[in-house]
Design a protein around this motif. Structure first.
Motif, PDB file in Angstrom:
ATOM      1  N   GLU A  45       0.838  -1.188   0.000  1.00 10.66           N
ATOM      2  CA  GLU A  45       0.000   0.000   0.000  1.00 10.66           C
ATOM      3  C   GLU A  45       0.876   1.241   0.000  1.00 10.66           C
ATOM      4  OE1 GLU A  45      -2.779  -0.114   3.183  1.00 10.66           O
ATOM      5  OE2 GLU A  45      -3.555  -2.088   2.661  1.00 10.66           O
ATOM      6  N   ARG A  46       0.256   2.362  -0.402  1.00 13.32           N
ATOM      7  CA  ARG A  46       1.006   3.598  -0.573  1.00 13.32           C
ATOM      8  C   ARG A  46       1.736   4.012   0.694  1.00 13.32           C
ATOM      9  NH1 ARG A  46      -2.164   8.635  -2.933  1.00 13.32           N
ATOM     10  NH2 ARG A  46      -2.240   7.159  -4.685  1.00 13.32           N
ATOM     11  N   GLN A  47       1.094   3.864   1.839  1.00 14.24           N
ATOM     12  CA  GLN A  47       1.715   4.330   3.083  1.00 14.24           C
ATOM     13  C   GLN A  47       3.016   3.596   3.364  1.00 14.24           C
ATOM     14  OE1 GLN A  47      -1.719   3.008   5.372  1.00 14.24           O
ATOM     15  NE2 GLN A  47      -0.324   1.852   6.659  1.00 14.24           N
ATOM     16  N   TYR A  48       3.111   2.325   2.971  1.00  9.16           N
ATOM     17  CA  TYR A  48       4.339   1.572   3.216  1.00  9.16           C
ATOM     18  C   TYR A  48       5.410   1.913   2.181  1.00  9.16           C
ATOM     19  CZ  TYR A  48       1.330  -1.051   6.329  1.00  9.16           C
ATOM     20  OH  TYR A  48       0.475  -1.398   7.332  1.00  9.16           O
ATOM     21  N   ARG A  49       4.989   2.321   0.982  1.00  7.11           N
ATOM     22  CA  ARG A  49       5.960   2.696  -0.034  1.00  7.11           C
ATOM     23  C   ARG A  49       6.508   4.095   0.200  1.00  7.11           C
ATOM     24  NH1 ARG A  49       1.811   0.982  -3.487  1.00  7.11           N
ATOM     25  NH2 ARG A  49       1.618   3.116  -4.275  1.00  7.11           N
ATOM     26  N   GLU A  50       5.629   5.033   0.556  1.00 13.39           N
ATOM     27  CA  GLU A  50       6.043   6.424   0.662  1.00 13.39           C
ATOM     28  C   GLU A  50       6.662   6.749   2.026  1.00 13.39           C
ATOM     29  OE1 GLU A  50       2.646   8.738  -0.252  1.00 13.39           O
ATOM     30  OE2 GLU A  50       2.659   8.230  -2.404  1.00 13.39           O
ATOM     31  N   ARG A  51       6.169   6.133   3.069  1.00 17.72           N
ATOM     32  CA  ARG A  51       6.651   6.467   4.417  1.00 17.72           C
ATOM     33  C   ARG A  51       7.690   5.486   4.922  1.00 17.72           C
ATOM     34  NH1 ARG A  51       1.153   6.797   7.634  1.00 17.72           N
ATOM     35  NH2 ARG A  51       2.621   6.626   9.351  1.00 17.72           N
ATOM     36  N   ARG A  52       8.046   4.497   4.093  1.00 16.87           N
ATOM     37  CA  ARG A  52       9.032   3.479   4.466  1.00 16.87           C
ATOM     38  C   ARG A  52       8.672   2.842   5.806  1.00 16.87           C
ATOM     39  NH1 ARG A  52      13.862   3.628   1.361  1.00 16.87           N
ATOM     40  NH2 ARG A  52      13.850   5.353  -0.115  1.00 16.87           N
ATOM     41  N   ASP A  53       7.431   2.490   5.924  1.00 15.69           N
ATOM     42  CA  ASP A  53       6.965   1.767   7.103  1.00 15.69           C
ATOM     43  C   ASP A  53       7.025   0.272   6.799  1.00 15.69           C
ATOM     44  OD1 ASP A  53       6.028   1.340   9.597  1.00 15.69           O
ATOM     45  OD2 ASP A  53       4.187   2.511   9.375  1.00 15.69           O
ATOM     46  N   LEU A  54       6.855  -0.565   7.821  1.00 12.49           N
ATOM     47  CA  LEU A  54       6.956  -2.009   7.666  1.00 12.49           C
ATOM     48  C   LEU A  54       5.597  -2.646   7.915  1.00 12.49           C
ATOM     49  CD1 LEU A  54      10.326  -2.665   9.507  1.00 12.49           C
ATOM     50  CD2 LEU A  54       9.930  -2.481   7.057  1.00 12.49           C
ATOM     51  N   VAL A  55       5.096  -3.329   6.897  1.00 11.60           N
ATOM     52  CA  VAL A  55       3.781  -3.946   7.012  1.00 11.60           C
ATOM     53  C   VAL A  55       3.782  -5.069   8.035  1.00 11.60           C
ATOM     54  CG1 VAL A  55       4.217  -5.568   5.126  1.00 11.60           C
ATOM     55  CG2 VAL A  55       1.865  -4.922   5.653  1.00 11.60           C
ATOM     56  N   THR A  56       4.935  -5.740   8.230  1.00 14.80           N
ATOM     57  CA  THR A  56       4.999  -6.834   9.216  1.00 14.80           C
ATOM     58  C   THR A  56       4.887  -6.311  10.643  1.00 14.80           C
ATOM     59  OG1 THR A  56       7.403  -6.681   9.012  1.00 14.80           O
ATOM     60  CG2 THR A  56       6.301  -8.431   7.779  1.00 14.80           C
ATOM     61  N   ARG A  57       5.167  -5.033  10.856  1.00 12.72           N
ATOM     62  CA  ARG A  57       5.010  -4.438  12.182  1.00 12.72           C
ATOM     63  C   ARG A  57       3.612  -3.887  12.372  1.00 12.72           C
ATOM     64  NH1 ARG A  57       9.597  -0.146  13.182  1.00 12.72           N
ATOM     65  NH2 ARG A  57       9.010  -0.468  15.374  1.00 12.72           N
ATOM     66  N   ARG A  58       3.057  -3.284  11.341  1.00 17.75           N
ATOM     67  CA  ARG A  58       1.774  -2.591  11.461  1.00 17.75           C
ATOM     68  C   ARG A  58       0.579  -3.516  11.249  1.00 17.75           C
ATOM     69  NH1 ARG A  58       3.317   1.615  14.342  1.00 17.75           N
ATOM     70  NH2 ARG A  58       4.849   2.930  13.267  1.00 17.75           N
ATOM     71  N   GLU A  59       0.693  -4.422  10.305  1.00 16.64           N
ATOM     72  CA  GLU A  59      -0.428  -5.316   9.975  1.00 16.64           C
ATOM     73  C   GLU A  59       0.102  -6.744   9.877  1.00 16.64           C
ATOM     74  OE1 GLU A  59      -3.679  -3.615   7.320  1.00 16.64           O
ATOM     75  OE2 GLU A  59      -1.888  -2.642   6.523  1.00 16.64           O
ATOM     76  N   PRO A  60       0.418  -7.342  10.988  1.00 14.98           N
ATOM     77  CA  PRO A  60       1.012  -8.686  10.959  1.00 14.98           C
ATOM     78  C   PRO A  60       0.090  -9.761  10.412  1.00 14.98           C
ATOM     79  CG  PRO A  60       0.457  -8.044  13.201  1.00 14.98           C
ATOM     80  CD  PRO A  60       0.277  -6.826  12.359  1.00 14.98           C
ATOM     81  N   SER A  61      -1.211  -9.488  10.340  1.00 14.99           N
ATOM     82  CA  SER A  61      -2.147 -10.500   9.828  1.00 14.99           C
ATOM     83  C   SER A  61      -2.529 -10.280   8.379  1.00 14.99           C
ATOM     84  CB  SER A  61      -3.425 -10.502  10.689  1.00 14.99           C
ATOM     85  OG  SER A  61      -3.146 -10.852  12.017  1.00 14.99           O
ATOM     86  N   SER A  62      -1.910  -9.328   7.721  1.00 15.48           N
ATOM     87  CA  SER A  62      -2.257  -9.027   6.332  1.00 15.48           C
ATOM     88  C   SER A  62      -1.659 -10.059   5.380  1.00 15.48           C
ATOM     89  CB  SER A  62      -1.744  -7.634   5.960  1.00 15.48           C
ATOM     90  OG  SER A  62      -0.334  -7.637   5.921  1.00 15.48           O
ATOM     91  N   PRO A  63      -2.192 -10.164   4.172  1.00 14.90           N
ATOM     92  CA  PRO A  63      -1.620 -11.077   3.174  1.00 14.90           C
ATOM     93  C   PRO A  63      -0.161 -10.756   2.851  1.00 14.90           C
ATOM     94  CG  PRO A  63      -3.795 -10.372   2.494  1.00 14.90           C
ATOM     95  CD  PRO A  63      -3.446  -9.540   3.680  1.00 14.90           C
ATOM     96  N   THR A  64       0.203  -9.481   2.848  1.00 13.86           N
ATOM     97  CA  THR A  64       1.588  -9.122   2.546  1.00 13.86           C
ATOM     98  C   THR A  64       2.524  -9.610   3.641  1.00 13.86           C
ATOM     99  OG1 THR A  64       0.765  -7.160   1.396  1.00 13.86           O
ATOM    100  CG2 THR A  64       3.106  -7.219   1.926  1.00 13.86           C
ATOM    101  N   SER A  65       2.117  -9.460   4.900  1.00 12.45           N
ATOM    102  CA  SER A  65       2.938  -9.974   6.001  1.00 12.45           C
ATOM    103  C   SER A  65       3.081 -11.488   5.899  1.00 12.45           C
ATOM    104  CB  SER A  65       2.307  -9.592   7.346  1.00 12.45           C
ATOM    105  OG  SER A  65       2.305  -8.193   7.524  1.00 12.45           O
ATOM    106  N   GLU A  66       2.022 -12.156   5.476  1.00 10.87           N
ATOM    107  CA  GLU A  66       2.097 -13.607   5.303  1.00 10.87           C
ATOM    108  C   GLU A  66       3.088 -13.977   4.214  1.00 10.87           C
ATOM    109  OE1 GLU A  66       1.553 -17.615   5.755  1.00 10.87           O
ATOM    110  OE2 GLU A  66       1.050 -15.939   7.079  1.00 10.87           O
ATOM    111  N   ALA A  67       3.212 -13.120   3.179  1.00 16.03           N
ATOM    112  CA  ALA A  67       4.194 -13.381   2.123  1.00 16.03           C
ATOM    113  C   ALA A  67       5.606 -13.344   2.685  1.00 16.03           C
ATOM    114  CB  ALA A  67       4.037 -12.345   1.006  1.00 16.03           C
ATOM    115  N   TYR A  68       5.876 -12.390   3.586  1.00 12.79           N
ATOM    116  CA  TYR A  68       7.214 -12.329   4.191  1.00 12.79           C
ATOM    117  C   TYR A  68       7.439 -13.501   5.144  1.00 12.79           C
ATOM    118  CZ  TYR A  68       7.741  -7.675   2.216  1.00 12.79           C
ATOM    119  OH  TYR A  68       7.858  -6.617   1.354  1.00 12.79           O
TER     120      TYR A  68
END
Length: 545
Positions: A280-303
């Protein structure tokens, strides 16, 4: 997606291409319809009027030889009539009488001896009037030709009669008893020819009066036959869909970028360890980590899938250090390294994330840290390791070693003896080292680091990394005997073909990420550039160095 041989393609491959390039399937038909409708509305209206004519071809030779009518092909006769109706000779006669522009056409109606004569014009009255003239001129020309044919046939018969009269005169001038039978035969033949000549003359008179019939006269049409915006729009839709699909397949064939994990595995000859959806845009533009913010998301599952794949490979030989690199810049290697480190730490292992991209460091931005002191500071002796390491509060078991100040000779610094010793020391204090290294093609840093790590993972971005770049990167790794254990494919759009059941067993969507951003993340060495922000997981005591 790179081009493959036709034998390797299946229907699902074509459908996957169309799904990826769905915009072409939308834009091309819409554009085609718009252009067609506009042209239809601007085009001149055309009207068509039709007159039907019944024709019964009869030739002079049929009277001389009646059996020829049975032998002659009826279809061929009608084709001859159509040829006459379409002839330039007939059109020239019509244009003498009609000054307005028009278009003629003729066809056979319902397999009968009926000709449909049609005229198209921009004026409905002109179309109807010209259609009637079309029929009149056809009948007139047809009668003229018939009379000419009958007249020519009559001339042949008359010449035969004259020849017989000459023979009779010669026989009568020199009487011979044996000539009586020949005289009777000539007189009989003459009588037959005279009857035929009378029949020809009679039919010539009939042909001069009428040789065809108008069944249905022309009528002025109420509506134009063209343009027809609705019909044209439907045709444009079909054509647009075909053109859009063809354009999608052509662009996909010409596209040299990685489009699927199959492309990646084929070019690298290494297994694909994970396919990561588009962030999502917020993780691309703000260099945030999806595994920290949304650990149950499909993207976190990919990691987490990437973590699991590396762990399975580690069953054969221990993997204490893994480097993440890519063919060139901006392919997602740093994002992958940071999220992988979080995923491993949350799996219960002690992880140290090391930023070895000394030329373009960015790991510190993901955790809200200062770049220095860091790796370069420790190597050159400007800071102790304990001061450079940072434990992440909301991710138990994760420590970060930033890059530090950019040295004048990054490759030489990484190639020195300090790096192997430093990595060995860090491994004694933890379970896994995750190393973010520079891209392979611009610089040699990643190749230098490959000597001191247990495994290398090559990161590629779908629709961006080219096959040639992958080939060059793999060749470079092979030249230094790098332990390439697999690849990761980033930025796969949902529905693009590499779809996996990441949602299974997780309550996605999870809670929204903390809006405070990464700059407020907690750490333990006092190098904070902000206060700790609320986390989606309870804070835990910091790790010791």
């Amino acid at each position: 997606m790179a081009a493959v041989s036709s034998s390797d393609l299946h229907l699902r491959d074509y459908l996957a291409v169309l799904r990826r390039r769905w915009l072409l399937l939308l834009v091309v038909p819409v554009a085609t319809i718009l252009v067609t409708v506009v042209l239809s509305l601007l085009a001149e209206s055309r009207y068509r009027s039709t007159v039907e004519v019944l024709v019964s071809p009869q030739r002079g030779t049929d009277l001389v030889d009646p059996t020829s009518a049975a032998i002659a092909s009826r279809d061929r006769d009608i084709e001859n009539e159509l040829a006459l109706a379409r002839s330039d000779r007939l059109e020239d006669r019509i244009r003498i009488r009609v000054e307005q522009p028009f278009t003629l056409s003729a066809s056979r109606a319902n397999d009968a001896d009926v000709l449909a004569l049609s005229v198209e014009s921009g004026d409905p009255e002109v179309a109807a009037t010209t259609a009637d003239i079309y029929a009149e001129e056809l009948l007139s020309l047809r009668r003229e030709l018939a009379v000419d044919e009958f007249t020519a046939t009559a001339g042949v018969v008359q010449q035969a009669i004259d020849d017989i009269d000459t023979e009779l005169a010669e026989l009568e001038a020199e009487p011979d008893g044996g000539a009586e039978r020949e005289l009777r035969a000539l007189e009989s033949r003459r009588q037959t020819l005279v009857q035929q000549l009378e029949a020809i003359q009679l039919n010539t008179d009939l042909a001069s009066q009428r040789s065809a019939f108008v069944l249905n006269p022309a009528v002025a049409p109420d509506s134009p036959i063209s343009p027809n915006p609705l019909r044209n729009a439907i045709a444009a839709l079909v054509v647009g869909l075909v053109l859009g699909a063809a354009a999608a397949l052509l662009l996909d064939y010409l596209d040299d970028t990685v489009g699927s994990k199959a492309d990646l595995e084929r070019m690298t000859d290494a297994p694909n360890l994970a396919v990561v959806p588009t962030l999502e845009r917020q993780y691309r533009e703000r260099r945030d980590l999806v595994t920290r913010r949304e650990p149950s998301s499909p993207t976190s599952e990919a990691y987490r899938s990437l973590r699991t794949s590396i762990q399975f490979i580690g069953l054969k030989r221990p993997i204490r250090s893994v480097q993440l690199t890519s063919a060139r810049q901006a392919e997602g290697k740093t994002t992958t390294a940071a999220n992988l480190a979080v995923a491993i730490a949350r799996g219960g292992q002690r992880v140290t994330l090391v930023d070895c991209d000394l030329r373009n460091p960015s790991i510190h931005r993901y955790f809200g840290l200062n770049a220095s002191p860091g790796l370069s500071s420790v190597v050159v002796g400007d800071a102790p390791l304990e001061a450079a390491l940072t434990a992440v509060v909301d991710v138990p078991g994760l420590r970060v070693l930033c890059a530090g100040d950019t040295p004048p000779n990054p490759a030489e610094l990484l190639a020195g003896t300090h790096i192997p010793n430093l990595f060995a020391h860090l491994q004694t204090e933890g379970d896994v080292l995750v190393i973010d290294s520079p891209p392979i093609l611009p610089v040699t840093d990643a190749l230098v680091l490959s000597y001191v790590v247990d495994a290398t993972v090559l990161v590629a971005r779908a629709g961006d990394t080219t096959m040639k770049e992958l080939e060059l990167a793999v060749d470079a790794l092979g030249q230094v005997d790098a332990k390439l254990i697999g690849t990761t494919l980033n930025d796969i759009e949902p529905g693009a073909g590499d779809r996996y059941g990441y949602r299974y067993g997780y309550g996605y969507p999870s809670q929204r990420p903390n809006e405070s951003g990464p700059s407020g993340n907690g750490h333990t060495n006092g190098r904070s550039n902000g206060h700790a922000a609320p986390s989606t997981t309870p804070p835990v005591p910091p790790l010791t160095n």
